[in-house]
Write a protein that holds these residues in place. Structure first.
Motif, mmCIF file in Angstrom:
data_model
loop_
_atom_site.group_PDB
_atom_site.id
_atom_site.type_symbol
_atom_site.label_atom_id
_atom_site.label_comp_id
_atom_site.label_asym_id
_atom_site.label_seq_id
_atom_site.Cartn_x
_atom_site.Cartn_y
_atom_site.Cartn_z
ATOM 1 N N ALA A 1 0.827 -1.207 0.000
ATOM 2 C CA ALA A 1 0.000 0.000 0.000
ATOM 3 C C ALA A 1 0.861 1.257 0.000
ATOM 4 O O ALA A 1 0.516 2.250 -0.628
ATOM 5 C CB ALA A 1 -0.930 0.005 1.214
ATOM 6 N N CYS A 2 1.980 1.208 0.698
ATOM 7 C CA CYS A 2 2.849 2.378 0.771
ATOM 8 C C CYS A 2 3.726 2.519 -0.469
ATOM 9 O O CYS A 2 3.949 3.613 -0.953
ATOM 10 C CB CYS A 2 3.743 2.293 2.007
ATOM 11 S SG CYS A 2 2.828 2.341 3.541
ATOM 12 N N HIS A 3 4.237 1.400 -0.938
ATOM 13 C CA HIS A 3 5.141 1.392 -2.085
ATOM 14 C C HIS A 3 4.780 0.205 -2.968
ATOM 15 O O HIS A 3 5.270 -0.906 -2.753
ATOM 16 C CB HIS A 3 6.597 1.268 -1.623
ATOM 17 C CG HIS A 3 7.029 2.419 -0.790
ATOM 18 N ND1 HIS A 3 7.408 3.621 -1.341
ATOM 19 C CD2 HIS A 3 7.113 2.585 0.557
ATOM 20 C CE1 HIS A 3 7.735 4.458 -0.372
ATOM 21 N NE2 HIS A 3 7.548 3.864 0.783
ATOM 22 N N PRO A 4 3.929 0.393 -3.978
ATOM 23 C CA PRO A 4 3.453 -0.705 -4.794
ATOM 24 C C PRO A 4 4.549 -1.563 -5.404
ATOM 25 O O PRO A 4 4.370 -2.748 -5.591
ATOM 26 C CB PRO A 4 2.639 -0.016 -5.891
ATOM 27 C CG PRO A 4 2.263 1.300 -5.317
ATOM 28 C CD PRO A 4 3.365 1.673 -4.379
ATOM 29 N N GLY A 5 5.721 -1.024 -5.671
ATOM 30 C CA GLY A 5 6.785 -1.804 -6.294
ATOM 31 C C GLY A 5 7.698 -2.490 -5.304
ATOM 32 O O GLY A 5 8.675 -3.111 -5.698
ATOM 33 N N ALA A 6 7.417 -2.383 -4.015
ATOM 34 C CA ALA A 6 8.303 -2.964 -3.000
ATOM 35 C C ALA A 6 8.292 -4.480 -3.078
ATOM 36 O O ALA A 6 7.257 -5.102 -3.191
ATOM 37 C CB ALA A 6 7.872 -2.521 -1.600
ATOM 38 N N ALA B 1 11.797 1.587 8.606
ATOM 39 C CA ALA B 1 10.981 2.543 9.354
ATOM 40 C C ALA B 1 11.830 3.303 10.355
ATOM 41 O O ALA B 1 12.551 2.703 11.152
ATOM 42 C CB ALA B 1 9.850 1.820 10.073
ATOM 43 N N ALA B 2 11.728 4.619 10.297
ATOM 44 C CA ALA B 2 12.334 5.469 11.324
ATOM 45 C C ALA B 2 11.292 5.599 12.426
ATOM 46 O O ALA B 2 10.279 6.268 12.259
ATOM 47 C CB ALA B 2 12.697 6.834 10.748
ATOM 48 N N ASP C 1 11.672 4.180 4.652
ATOM 49 C CA ASP C 1 10.474 4.268 3.815
ATOM 50 C C ASP C 1 9.311 4.883 4.581
ATOM 51 O O ASP C 1 8.416 5.471 3.984
ATOM 52 C CB ASP C 1 10.055 2.865 3.341
ATOM 53 C CG ASP C 1 11.174 2.154 2.610
ATOM 54 O OD1 ASP C 1 11.647 2.700 1.589
ATOM 55 O OD2 ASP C 1 11.598 1.071 3.064
ATOM 56 N N LEU C 2 9.321 4.691 5.899
ATOM 57 C CA LEU C 2 8.221 5.135 6.748
ATOM 58 C C LEU C 2 8.742 5.953 7.928
ATOM 59 O O LEU C 2 9.839 5.699 8.423
ATOM 60 C CB LEU C 2 7.443 3.933 7.292
ATOM 61 C CG LEU C 2 6.816 2.993 6.268
ATOM 62 C CD1 LEU C 2 6.300 1.735 6.943
ATOM 63 C CD2 LEU C 2 5.697 3.699 5.524
ATOM 64 N N ALA C 3 7.929 6.898 8.373
ATOM 65 C CA ALA C 3 8.215 7.676 9.582
ATOM 66 C C ALA C 3 7.141 7.330 10.606
ATOM 67 O O ALA C 3 5.953 7.484 10.335
ATOM 68 C CB ALA C 3 8.181 9.169 9.276
ATOM 69 N N VAL C 4 7.559 6.850 11.764
ATOM 70 C CA VAL C 4 6.622 6.461 12.814
ATOM 71 C C VAL C 4 6.814 7.404 13.996
ATOM 72 O O VAL C 4 7.910 7.512 14.539
ATOM 73 C CB VAL C 4 6.852 5.002 13.253
ATOM 74 C CG1 VAL C 4 5.822 4.587 14.302
ATOM 75 C CG2 VAL C 4 6.814 4.056 12.054
ATOM 76 N N THR C 5 5.741 8.099 14.335
ATOM 77 C CA THR C 5 5.787 9.038 15.456
ATOM 78 C C THR C 5 4.675 8.717 16.440
ATOM 79 O O THR C 5 3.660 8.123 16.072
ATOM 80 C CB THR C 5 5.626 10.492 14.977
ATOM 81 O OG1 THR C 5 4.394 10.616 14.271
ATOM 82 C CG2 THR C 5 6.775 10.922 14.081
ATOM 83 N N GLY C 6 4.872 9.133 17.665
ATOM 84 C CA GLY C 6 3.844 8.932 18.672
ATOM 85 C C GLY C 6 4.003 9.928 19.803
ATOM 86 O O GLY C 6 5.078 10.487 20.014
ATOM 87 N N TYR C 7 2.896 10.122 20.485
ATOM 88 C CA TYR C 7 2.953 10.982 21.666
ATOM 89 C C TYR C 7 1.878 10.560 22.658
ATOM 90 O O TYR C 7 0.863 9.988 22.304
ATOM 91 C CB TYR C 7 2.824 12.464 21.308
ATOM 92 C CG TYR C 7 1.487 12.901 20.770
ATOM 93 C CD1 TYR C 7 0.511 13.451 21.607
ATOM 94 C CD2 TYR C 7 1.189 12.777 19.417
ATOM 95 C CE1 TYR C 7 -0.719 13.858 21.113
ATOM 96 C CE2 TYR C 7 -0.031 13.184 18.906
ATOM 97 C CZ TYR C 7 -0.978 13.727 19.766
ATOM 98 O OH TYR C 7 -2.197 14.123 19.273
ATOM 99 N N VAL C 8 2.176 10.839 23.910
ATOM 100 C CA VAL C 8 1.234 10.613 24.995
ATOM 101 C C VAL C 8 0.764 11.985 25.452
ATOM 102 O O VAL C 8 1.571 12.828 25.844
ATOM 103 C CB VAL C 8 1.885 9.846 26.171
ATOM 104 C CG1 VAL C 8 0.935 9.747 27.346
ATOM 105 C CG2 VAL C 8 2.337 8.465 25.718
ATOM 106 N N ASP D 1 4.272 7.856 5.106
ATOM 107 C CA ASP D 1 5.173 7.540 4.004
ATOM 108 C C ASP D 1 6.273 8.598 4.014
ATOM 109 O O ASP D 1 5.985 9.800 3.969
ATOM 110 C CB ASP D 1 4.386 7.568 2.694
ATOM 111 C CG ASP D 1 5.221 7.161 1.513
ATOM 112 O OD1 ASP D 1 6.297 7.757 1.303
ATOM 113 O OD2 ASP D 1 4.798 6.253 0.778
ATOM 114 N N ALA D 2 7.526 8.172 4.079
ATOM 115 C CA ALA D 2 8.637 9.122 4.165
ATOM 116 C C ALA D 2 8.790 9.950 2.887
ATOM 117 O O ALA D 2 9.251 11.083 2.939
ATOM 118 C CB ALA D 2 9.939 8.390 4.477
ATOM 119 N N ALA D 3 8.389 9.400 1.752
ATOM 120 C CA ALA D 3 8.537 10.124 0.488
ATOM 121 C C ALA D 3 7.504 11.235 0.329
ATOM 122 O O ALA D 3 7.817 12.307 -0.187
ATOM 123 C CB ALA D 3 8.432 9.148 -0.686
#
Length: 171
Positions: free
Chosen positions: A14-19, A27-28, A105-112, A128-130
């Protein structure tokens, strides 16, 4: 069980169809942050909060690697940029270019978000990082301030929001 096993591959597609299925997406996964709206200008997390934030960050990192099939990248080389741009939950998508600079490829963030002494909201987003487009996200209320409730909340978000069906582009 088939849906759970297919989730990482579908997320990658879903994020990168050619992956390719053989190459895990990178993932960062940035440290989970604290947001206390009751304090104007924010505040530094207390030592007990710092420990819990590190605990849920590691839970997120492990779950996305083990259950999501993602390959976490080290975010330390961009620590100065994260500090400059942060907090990431308020920077309007600045995590994506930082993740891209790390080769992710991906940026993962979170907060409380602190609601009261015993009520918190845990929020996580995967972008998506792009493009910076959020491809997954979730939120859950934590109703007690313990290590177990915080880690349980993170496991719930990963299972029921980040890696759950329907996957992006498939609904």
């Amino acid at each position: 069980m088939m849906l759970r096993a297919a989730a990482p591959l579908a997320l990658a597609a879903a994020c990168h169809p050619g992956a390719a299925a053989a190459d895990p997406m990178k993932a960062a996964i940035f440290p989970v942050e604290l947001f206390d709206p009751g304090v104007v200008g924010g505040r530094k997390a207390r030592p007990d909060e710092v420990r819990k934030l590190a605990l849920v960050t590691e839970e997120l990192r492990s779950a996305l690697k083990d259950k999501g099939g993602l390959e976490p990248v080290d975010t330390a080389p961009q620590a100065a940029e994260v500090n400059k741009q942060g907090p990431l939950h308020k920077c309007d998508g600045c995590a994506a270019p930082i993740a891209k600079a790390l080769g992710a490829d991906l940026a993962v963030t979170g907060y409380v978000e602190k609601g009261s002494g015993q009520i918190f909201n845990l929020n996580v987003a995967i972008a998506d990082a792009a493009t910076g487009k959020v491809v997954r996200g979730g939120q859950v209320v934590i109703r007690a301030d313990t290590d177990d409730t915080w880690t349980h909340a993170m496991r719930w978000i990963v299972k029921n929001r980040l890696l759950a069906e329907p996957l992006p582009g498939k609904s």
